[in-house]
Design a protein around this motif. Sequence first.
Motif, mmCIF file in Angstrom:
data_model
loop_
_atom_site.group_PDB
_atom_site.id
_atom_site.type_symbol
_atom_site.label_atom_id
_atom_site.label_comp_id
_atom_site.label_asym_id
_atom_site.label_seq_id
_atom_site.Cartn_x
_atom_site.Cartn_y
_atom_site.Cartn_z
ATOM 1 N N VAL A 108 29.605 -18.762 20.160
ATOM 2 C CA VAL A 108 30.922 -18.849 19.514
ATOM 3 C C VAL A 108 31.504 -20.255 19.664
ATOM 4 O O VAL A 108 31.981 -20.858 18.702
ATOM 5 N N ARG A 109 31.433 -20.806 20.870
ATOM 6 C CA ARG A 109 31.985 -22.139 21.103
ATOM 7 C C ARG A 109 31.216 -23.203 20.344
ATOM 8 O O ARG A 109 31.792 -24.196 19.881
ATOM 9 N N PRO A 125 33.219 -27.985 15.264
ATOM 10 C CA PRO A 125 33.951 -28.748 14.235
ATOM 11 C C PRO A 125 35.466 -28.662 14.371
ATOM 12 O O PRO A 125 36.172 -29.659 14.169
ATOM 13 N N LEU A 126 35.972 -27.488 14.743
ATOM 14 C CA LEU A 126 37.418 -27.352 14.952
ATOM 15 C C LEU A 126 37.870 -28.156 16.169
ATOM 16 O O LEU A 126 38.954 -28.744 16.166
ATOM 17 N N SER A 127 37.033 -28.180 17.206
ATOM 18 C CA SER A 127 37.368 -28.954 18.402
ATOM 19 C C SER A 127 37.425 -30.449 18.086
ATOM 20 O O SER A 127 38.304 -31.164 18.571
ATOM 21 N N LEU A 128 36.478 -30.905 17.268
ATOM 22 C CA LEU A 128 36.476 -32.318 16.867
ATOM 23 C C LEU A 128 37.733 -32.640 16.060
ATOM 24 O O LEU A 128 38.354 -33.696 16.252
ATOM 25 N N ALA A 150 41.127 -19.640 16.929
ATOM 26 C CA ALA A 150 39.880 -19.138 16.356
ATOM 27 C C ALA A 150 39.133 -18.239 17.335
ATOM 28 O O ALA A 150 38.343 -17.376 16.923
ATOM 29 N N GLN A 151 39.367 -18.415 18.632
ATOM 30 C CA GLN A 151 38.685 -17.601 19.642
ATOM 31 C C GLN A 151 39.324 -16.234 19.840
ATOM 32 O O GLN A 151 38.689 -15.326 20.381
ATOM 33 N N MET A 152 40.571 -16.071 19.427
ATOM 34 C CA MET A 152 41.293 -14.832 19.699
ATOM 35 C C MET A 152 40.567 -13.585 19.190
ATOM 36 O O MET A 152 40.496 -12.576 19.904
#
Length: 225
Positions: A43-44, A49-52, A106-108
């Motif tokens: 998942v991570r 891309p979202l983290s970047l 996004a992790q929720m």
Amino acid sequence: MPSFLEAPVAGAYHLLTSLVSALQPLTGAYAAVIAIVLCTLLVRLCLVPLSLRAHRGMQARAALMPQYKQLTEKHRGDPERLQRELTKLQAETGTSVFAGFLPLLAQMPFFWLMYTLFSRAVVAGESNQLISGSLLGAPLGTHWPILTGTPAYMVIAVLLCVVAFFSARLQLRQLDPSATTLSRRIAQLLPYGTLLTAAFVPLAAGLYLLTTTAWTVVERTVLHR
């Protein structure tokens, strides 16, 4: 649970049980634990891309901090005008105050799935096989024993504290030098909220929290450097 939520729960259940079955010959009793860790890492990895994007947004906001301060001083007595000017500045520069929250938001759904899968005795119309997995003798479906700790919970708690410690140090280094004492105190204490969360969720969800927060610390350290 609403019927439209049953489909993702059933899909996640069959996926996870298939992975556990595949890992069983290699990892034995820890197949479910390894499966949770692997799913969390997957998942991570998908959220990189979202983290970047979030990291670039943080850098852009840091570069705009002098302009934010100028606008704040200029329109201190007019909150509505200040909000309009800040919104205008964000639109012109393409920055957003919400960019840093994208990976967390996004992790929720994945955290909710993990909580649901290890909180129900019956999933997808059959007996839940996942809750029979264990970590150091503690079933993955049980909650934190407040009064009578077990080795599994103590290990998770200690590791969450270690990760929170490094996360707090990282946040302090990334704070603006002019940040208030209150902001610094919040940055120090906020990472320890994962330990509080783990006290109210199944052990499996606590394992997910540990894995994802450790990934976050490593990822932010790499991006910061």
